[in-house]
Motif scaffolding. Structure first.
Motif, mmCIF file in Angstrom:
data_model
loop_
_atom_site.group_PDB
_atom_site.id
_atom_site.type_symbol
_atom_site.label_atom_id
_atom_site.label_comp_id
_atom_site.label_asym_id
_atom_site.label_seq_id
_atom_site.Cartn_x
_atom_site.Cartn_y
_atom_site.Cartn_z
ATOM 1 N N MET A 8 4.579 -1.350 16.337
ATOM 2 C CA MET A 8 5.093 -0.832 14.972
ATOM 3 C C MET A 8 6.406 -0.309 15.136
ATOM 4 N N ARG A 71 4.832 1.503 1.087
ATOM 5 C CA ARG A 71 5.816 1.590 1.904
ATOM 6 C C ARG A 71 6.656 0.289 1.869
ATOM 7 N N VAL A 119 6.419 6.106 7.276
ATOM 8 C CA VAL A 119 5.605 5.173 7.881
ATOM 9 C C VAL A 119 4.994 5.858 8.978
ATOM 10 N N ASP A 122 2.630 8.354 8.512
ATOM 11 C CA ASP A 122 1.134 7.812 8.074
ATOM 12 C C ASP A 122 0.371 7.629 9.147
ATOM 13 N N VAL A 123 1.130 7.179 10.296
ATOM 14 C CA VAL A 123 0.267 6.899 11.586
ATOM 15 C C VAL A 123 0.116 7.917 12.637
ATOM 16 N N GLU A 184 1.052 -2.563 5.544
ATOM 17 C CA GLU A 184 1.151 -1.448 4.646
ATOM 18 C C GLU A 184 0.575 -0.424 5.242
ATOM 19 N N THR A 185 1.237 0.865 5.157
ATOM 20 C CA THR A 185 0.398 2.125 5.917
ATOM 21 C C THR A 185 -0.046 3.071 5.086
ATOM 22 N N SER A 186 0.272 2.856 3.627
ATOM 23 C CA SER A 186 0.002 3.905 2.517
ATOM 24 C C SER A 186 -1.039 3.444 1.975
ATOM 25 N N GLU A 187 -2.185 4.172 2.027
ATOM 26 C CA GLU A 187 -3.471 3.753 1.357
ATOM 27 C C GLU A 187 -3.382 4.134 -0.296
#
Length: 398
Positions: A8, A71, A119, A122-123, A184-187
């Motif tokens: 990523m 995102r 992003v 987010d992770v 997509e990393t945003s819930e």
């Protein structure tokens, strides 16, 4: 770093490199742009200034948008704007047209600066996020080392207009990566609708957070030093040292190696010594080395190898500062990571534009004024660190 995070980071790095590539690839062409569009060197430099200002302002749009709708969509929108503006720039008949096209281009490219930071938030957090940021810097490092050379090669068989054709191809590749490769990393449950009142409350929270503002200004003045270099280097290297576009590209690449090489150690050093200590030592080294270089150049020791070597060493220190301050500024604000990223980026880009405006009237296409402008930014970055980092303020850097 786990393999998925590393993959990523590489994708985010490729996307994040588009904006810098649009700057660096264009640098060798600035003298030709001035001649071809019948303008002054200051007029040609405005094509950079307009890009930076629009790039900075647009971040306030993409950040909240990324918090509200995820995102990926803001990145698709921004890259599409970038692509249209790139075509317009390639067809520019006047310097005014080109300045406007570059502004729109910067407005679109801003999404690839703001959203990848969100992003990452987010992770990953802390040292893991710093390692991701450093991995992104590996890919971004291709830009200052290869983009000017690519630009000079394009000019060897074409003109500055063909440079924008290459940037258009980069925009198409970016769209593919966003739509097909990047997850997509945003819930959805974490997304926040865009509400002006909420944005203002979030902005007030960030602007009154001394830690956030201090770290942002450290990075802002650090980046401003590089913007001052970008706006003057092609003319200094051409007029004072007689370098060709290819020669300038090589010198520019050497100047950038220190920054991106050192950035790869940011995460590891942060884990071992702590982020605040790394920033304190690195920003002190940056200010000290630029002061020393300025003293040497103003004393008459202004040979090209000395200037390039001095900037190489100073930028190595800066390479430890930028990714670390970015991570530290965002860490305490996970609920408004997009807004924090965009506000921080806007402040930093506008700081860079302001420093170009402040130093510009004193620039005379010599290395003496160029390194003096860089040193001014370095000293302001050190002052911001002294005011906001207890370790540096109390002298406890070791």
């Amino acid at each position: 770093m786990r393999d998925p995070l590393f993959r990523m980071a590489l994708v985010l790095g490729l996307l994040s490199a588009v904006g810098p590539f649009a700057i660096d690839m264009y640098l060798p062409a600035m003298p030709q742009v001035a001649a071809d569009l019948d303008t002054t060197e200051a007029g040609a430099a405005l094509t950079l200034t307009s890009y930076f200002i629009a790039f900075g302002i647009a971040q306030m749009i993409y950040g909240p948008m990324a918090d509200a709708i995820g995102r990926k969509k803001p990145m698709v929108l921004g890259v599409a704007i970038f692509l249209v503006a790139t075509v317009a720039a390639a067809l520019a008949p006047t310097i005014g047209w080109l300045i406007l096209a570059r502004a729109v281009q910067g407005f679109g490219a801003a999404t690839l600066m703001v959203v990848p930071r969100a992003v990452i938030r987010d992770v990953a957090t802390g040292p893991a996020a710093a390692r991701m940021m450093a991995a992104i810097m590996i890919v971004i490092s291709i830009s200052p080392m290869l983009a000017p050379l690519t630009g000079s090669l394009v000019m060897a068989w074409g003109s500055w207009r063909e440079i924008f054709g290459v940037l258009g191809a980069a925009a198409l590749l970016s769209l593919f990566l966003i739509l097909v490769v990047l997850p997509e990393t945003s819930e959805p449950r974490n997304r926040q609708p865009v509400r002006i009142g909420q944005m203002m409350a979030g902005a007030r929270r960030l602007l009154t957070d001394k830690r956030f503002m201090g770290l942002t200004m450290i990075g802002g003045f650090g980046m401003a030093s590089f913007f001052v270099f970008l706006s003057t280097a092609s003319f200094v290297y051409k007029h004072q040292y007689g370098l060709s576009p290819t020669g300038f590209s090589i010198a520019f690449a050497i100047n950038a190696i220190g920054f991106f090489s050192a950035s790869q150690f940011a995460g590891r050093l942060a884990e071992q010594f702590g982020m605040e200590r790394v920033i304190s030592l690195a920003i002190t080294g940056f200010a000290g080395l630029t002061l020393m270089l300025t003293a040497l150049v103003w004393s008459g020791a202004d040979a090209l190898p000395l200037v390039v070597a001095g900037l190489l060493a100073a930028n190595a220190c800066l390479g430890l500062v930028i990714p670390t301050t970015m991570v530290m500024a965002l860490d305490p604000h996970p609920d408004i990571a997009g807004l924090a990223s965009s506000l921080g980026g806007t402040i930093q880009m506008l700081t860079g534009g302001l420093m170009i405006a402040v130093t510009g009237p004193f620039m005379d296409n010599t290395s003496a004024t160029m390194v003096a402008g860089i040193t001014l930014c370095a000293l302001l970055a050190w002052c911001a660190a002294a005011a906001s980092l207890p370790r540096l303020r109390l002298g406890r850097m070791v």
